[in-house]
Enzyme design. Structure first.
Site, PDB file in Angstrom:
ATOM      1  N   SER A 149       0.667  -1.390  -0.200  1.00  0.00           N
ATOM      2  CA  SER A 149       0.230  -0.063  -0.113  1.00  0.00           C
ATOM      3  C   SER A 149       0.821   1.255  -0.055  1.00  0.00           C
ATOM      4  CB  SER A 149      -0.817   0.286   1.231  1.00  0.00           C
ATOM      5  OG  SER A 149      -0.332  -0.251   2.385  1.00  0.00           O
ATOM      6  N   HIS A 189      -5.075  -3.874  -2.200  1.00  0.00           N
ATOM      7  CA  HIS A 189      -5.217  -2.692  -3.223  1.00  0.00           C
ATOM      8  C   HIS A 189      -5.153  -3.527  -4.815  1.00  0.00           C
ATOM      9  CE1 HIS A 189      -4.740   0.795  -1.106  1.00  0.00           C
ATOM     10  NE2 HIS A 189      -4.150  -0.146   0.007  1.00  0.00           N
ATOM     11  N   LYS A 233     -12.049  -0.155  -1.085  1.00  0.00           N
ATOM     12  CA  LYS A 233     -11.220   0.702  -2.084  1.00  0.00           C
ATOM     13  C   LYS A 233     -11.710   0.590  -3.270  1.00  0.00           C
ATOM     14  CE  LYS A 233      -7.467  -0.685   0.983  1.00  0.00           C
ATOM     15  NZ  LYS A 233      -7.751   0.461   2.221  1.00  0.00           N
TER      16      LYS A 233
HETATM   17  C1  LIG Z   1      -2.713  -3.723   2.182  1.00  0.00           C
HETATM   18  C2  LIG Z   1      -3.875  -3.477   2.874  1.00  0.00           C
HETATM   19  N1  LIG Z   1      -4.510  -4.539   3.542  1.00  0.00           N
HETATM   20  C3  LIG Z   1      -5.644  -4.188   4.203  1.00  0.00           C
HETATM   21  C4  LIG Z   1      -6.212  -3.091   4.314  1.00  0.00           C
HETATM   22  C5  LIG Z   1      -7.182  -2.764   5.078  1.00  0.00           C
HETATM   23  O1  LIG Z   1      -8.585  -2.634   4.319  1.00  0.00           O
HETATM   24  P1  LIG Z   1      -9.671  -1.890   4.797  1.00  0.00           P
HETATM   25  O2  LIG Z   1      -9.601  -0.512   4.751  1.00  0.00           O
HETATM   26  O3  LIG Z   1     -10.909  -2.600   3.994  1.00  0.00           O
HETATM   27  O4  LIG Z   1      -9.948  -2.110   6.341  1.00  0.00           O
HETATM   28  C6  LIG Z   1      -5.655  -1.886   3.822  1.00  0.00           C
HETATM   29  C7  LIG Z   1      -5.979  -0.447   3.969  1.00  0.00           C
HETATM   30  O5  LIG Z   1      -5.782   0.397   4.510  1.00  0.00           O
HETATM   31  C8  LIG Z   1      -4.395  -2.256   2.861  1.00  0.00           C
HETATM   32  O6  LIG Z   1      -3.639  -1.175   2.560  1.00  0.00           O
END
Ligand SMILES: Cc1ncc(COP(=O)(O)O)c(C=O)c1O
Length: 395
Positions: A184, A212, A243
């Site tokens: 991310s 992502h 997202k």
């Molecule tokens: C790599 C990754 N995994 C999981 C998440 C968590 O997802 P959510 O925003 O649906 O809680 C994020 C979000 O920031 C992320 O970047």
């Protein structure tokens, strides 16, 4: 009566320390919808900070599905899934996601964070070991800690180092090998094929967090497992609905047995209320869009290539990004925050990110383009980046 001293006073000194390092942030307030050009803190800016990759937060079909579900079913589910909070619409979403991901079954969580943390903590015990990429998301790290399994971290994307760790572990010990599909903060893609081969060689459970990559990579946005042709080789696939899918939630796709186990043991599923029907209905509508309008994913990639090439031509360090997440790495945390503030003042919103989210010497502003940015908006952003980057001596 004794005068009560504030037992939380140490928090104020933590905040003062952030302020003195130039790392204190206030929350920017979005006025109106999440769009490629939006108003934050009363200023209209080109928005390079959302994860709204496909513009689905405001897609008419999702909005209508959410409104219709609210009219028919109300605003809340009223219970956790395992007591009275499983509605038809939740089950339909799980069926649609399983078909979309080409797996036997899916369980939906309240967020991607809950999906990762709840799943890792549920499938491992203190006798097990998790082998994890050093840049994996915080929700994976928290899940590992909650599981009480031993945690072995390998250098970013270094499958050879992961192999050395696995080789030295007792063969009978249960092992989970885990990576983000897309990272991310750097926007690069995990070593999915190499790690799948290792998982098979050493008998590991293989898990990929495609937060992502959901809606971005693979046919119709099915994720990195589809992108690399790894169907059937990843035991636990996590995706997010928060997202590119435009609403809120996370899910695990895998075998029927895995999903039944998580229905019984994943603590966020058991102990936290399920989604309002509007959220589940909007996510179902989003799957329809991914299946019927794949051209929006193509637009996302066309914009990504245009913007990334523009930043590189200006001389910025964009790291190893392979996705619509393009970091502009500047080094010092305070410089990243100054760059972000100056960009904002000139009409471009790109969030500054510093330690502990990224390494101390790799602070950056992070840009994310979407399918719905126009070329004029992206060119405007590039012009501002060039001007401000020169002013601050970055390029
Ligand atoms: C790599 C990754 N995994 C999981 C998440 C968590 O997802 P959510 O925003 O649906 O809680 C994020 C979000 O920031 C992320 O970047």
């Amino acid at each position: 009566m004794p005068v009560r001293t504030d037992p939380l006073s140490y928090l104020a000194s933590e905040i003062d320390s952030l302020k003195s390092q130039g790392l204190y942030r206030h929350l920017r307030i979005l006025d109106g919808e999440q769009k490629p050009k939006s108003t934050f803190d009363h200023r209209q800016v080109v928005n390079l900070s959302s994860n709204n990759y496909l513009g689905l937060t405001t897609h008419p079909a999702l909005r209508e599905a959410a409104l219709d579900a609210t009219r028919r079913l109300g605003v809340g589910s009223g219970s956790v899934r395992t007591i009275a909070g499983t509605m038809d619409v939740h089950m339909e979403l799980e069926r649609r996601l399983a078909a979309f991901k080409k797996t036997e079954a899916v369980v939906v969580f309240q967020s991607g964070f809950a999906a990762n943390a709840g799943t890792v903590a549920a499938v491992l015990t203190k006798d097990d070991v998790v082998v994890s990429d050093e840049l994996n998301h915080a929700s994976i790290i928290d899940g590992c800690r909650l599981s009480r399994a031993a945690i072995k971290v390998f250098p970013h994307k270094n499958a050879a180092a992961a192999r050395t760790i696995l080789r030295d572990l007792p063969s009978a010990q249960r092992k989970l090998l885990i990576t983000d599909g897309v990272f991310s903060m750097d926007g690069d893609v995990g070593a999915v094929p190499e790690l799948c081969a290792l998982a098979e060689e050493f008998g590991c459970i293989m898990m990929v967090d495609d937060a992502h990559a959901s809606g971005v990579f693979g046919a119709n946005g099915r994720g990195t497992i589809d992108h690399f042709g790894m169907h059937g080789r990843v035991d636990i696939q996590v995706g997010t609905l928060s997202k590119a899918v435009g609403a809120l939630g996370g899910y695990v796709a895998g075998s029927r047995t895995l999903i039944e186990f998580l229905y019984h043991r994943a603590r966020p599923f058991l102990f936290s209320t399920s989604h309002p029907p509007a959220v589940a209905a909007a996510c179902i509508a989003a799957i329809d869009v991914l299946e019927k309008e794949p051209q929006i994913i193509q637009r996302l990639w066309d914009n990504t290539k245009f913007f990334k090439a523009g930043l590189q031509k200006l001389g910025f360090n964009t790291g190893l990004s392979e996705s619509p997440i393009t970091p502009v790495i500047v080094g010092e945390g305070s410089l990243a925050m100054t760059l972000s503030d100056r960009l904002f003042a000139e009409g471009v919103f790109a969030q500054g990110i510093a330690f502990p989210t990224v390494a101390r010497d790799k602070a950056r502003v992070r840009t994310i383009v979407t399918a719905t940015h126009t070329r004029d908006e992206l060119q405007f952003a590039l012009d501002v980046f060039g001007r401000v980057g020169r002013e601050l001596g970055i390029v």
